[in-house]
Scaffold this motif. Structure first.
Motif, short mmCIF file in Angstrom:
data_model
loop_
_atom_site.label_atom_id
_atom_site.label_comp_id
_atom_site.label_asym_id
_atom_site.label_seq_id
_atom_site.Cartn_x
_atom_site.Cartn_y
_atom_site.Cartn_z
N ASN A 4 46.01 49.28 39.53
CA ASN A 4 45.04 48.49 40.29
C ASN A 4 43.63 48.99 40.00
N VAL A 5 42.73 48.10 39.80
CA VAL A 5 41.34 48.50 39.53
C VAL A 5 40.42 48.01 40.66
N MET A 6 40.49 46.72 40.93
CA MET A 6 39.70 46.09 41.99
C MET A 6 38.23 46.54 41.99
N GLN A 7 37.60 46.37 40.87
CA GLN A 7 36.18 46.73 40.79
C GLN A 7 35.36 45.51 40.40
N ASP A 8 34.21 45.37 41.04
CA ASP A 8 33.31 44.29 40.67
C ASP A 8 32.77 44.56 39.27
N VAL A 9 32.80 43.51 38.47
CA VAL A 9 32.40 43.67 37.07
C VAL A 9 30.93 44.07 36.95
#
Lengths: 223, 113
Positions: A4-9
């Protein structure tokens, strides 16, 4: 393996934008990110604004231009601090580019800082640079359907200036349609009709600036 | 062409996340892109292929999941999808709405080895 990364680009940009914003807060600057398509009248608007604000509020400009310094040259005639960012082939200004201009400006001697973005109705709306408001110009020669074609920019803008209204009789631009299309996308957008060459509507634009500058100072004193 | 800058950011975030896990290769990246972001998936995957060349994400598959614009009415509390950029509540007609979807641009997860 899946992680899981769930980071805003765009978080790298947003972090620098926040640093810019803190710097602007410290210097009590109202900061506007000015966007439009090429040739809609961004630099003309700033020339007129510099003229009208002289002696009232101190204007500063960071201007993004692809290859030339023409815009900054035009603005320096008005004795306002104008820093040119030559963006090369970039189609927008991002927070980092704006940050690179700030050490060259005396921000404590500026009331309103306008970031004149690269002429483009798409990409500039994507990147925050630390501004209080995004504002935009739509000129009547571009057509009244533009809000529907480029919804993000119209959605993100607090103000739409409709420029070149002195030419409206030579075009098929429908003012009612343009206003309705913009309000459909952004019910809260302010709209001011102007002509930079004839001077129409500019007092209303200056009043908008003064009002939002005062609002910003009010927020600062409560902070 | 904001796709190129976005592709560069996607690459950096993915490579950093993969490194943290001690991976040697990024195989797939799952991206969520709101409709309002105006991302053209074909262009973005093309740009990503270019920036990822000779990195640990070289050849990785970039999946772009597009999210439609959605709203919530603060007046009548209904949730709805926004059609044709019509920012009014379809149920009660109120313009007092907030967007609940369509602006996101986020890397959901990545597959590594």
């Amino acid at each position: 393996m899946k992680i899981n990364v769930m980071q805003d680009v765009l978080q790298a940009n947003d972090r620098i934008a926040e640093e810019n914003r803190q710097l602007f807060l410290k210097n009590r600057n109202l900061v506007l990110n000015l966007m439009s398509s090429p040739g809609a009248g961004k630099t003309s608007l700033l020339e007129k604004t510099a003229e009208k604000l002289a002696g009232k509020l101190r204007l500063g400009v960071v201007v993004g231009d692809l290859e030339t310094t023409r815009d900054a040259d035009r603005l320096s005639k008005f004795n306002i601090p104008a820093i040119q960012l030559t963006t090369g082939s970039a189609c927008h200004l991002d927070a980092n580019m704006v940050a690179s201009a700030l050490p060259h400006m005396q921000l404590d001697k500026i009331d309103i800082l306008v970031v004149e973005n690269v002429g483009n109705l798409v990409c500039p709306a994507e990147f925050i640079v630390g501004e209080d408001y995004k504002i935009m110009i739509l000129s009547v020669t571009e057509g009244d359907e533009k809000p529907l074609k480029y919804p993000l920019m119209f959605h993100e803008s607090a103000l739409m200036l409709i420029n070149k209204i002195d030419l409206v009789q030579y075009t098929n631009f429908n003012m009612g349609e343009a206003r309705a299309n913009a309000r459909k996308i952004n019910p809260n957008i302010d709209i001011i009709e102007i002509s930079c060459t004839k001077g129409t509507g500019l007092d209303e634009w200056i009043a908008w600036l003064v009002k939002h500058h005062q609002k910003k100072l009010g927020e600062l004193s409560h902070a | 062409m904001h796709e190129m800058g976005i592709a560069q950011n996607i690459l950096e975030i993915s490579v950093e996340a993969a490194r943290k896990e001690g991976a040697s290769k990024v195989i797939r990246i799952n991206l969520i892109a709101g409709e309002l972001r105006g991302i053209v998936p074909m262009q973005l995957t093309f740009c990503f292929g270019i920036v990822a060349k000779d990195t640990m994400a070289d050849g990785a598959y970039l999946d772009v999941e597009e999210v439609p614009v959605a709203g919530h009415c603060k007046n009548c509390n209904s949730d709805f999808s926004v059609e044709e950029y019509e920012y009014v509540c379809p149920k009660c007609g109120s313009p007092n709405i907030e967007l609940t979807g369509g602006t996101e641009l986020r890397i959901k997860d990545i597959e590594i080895e």
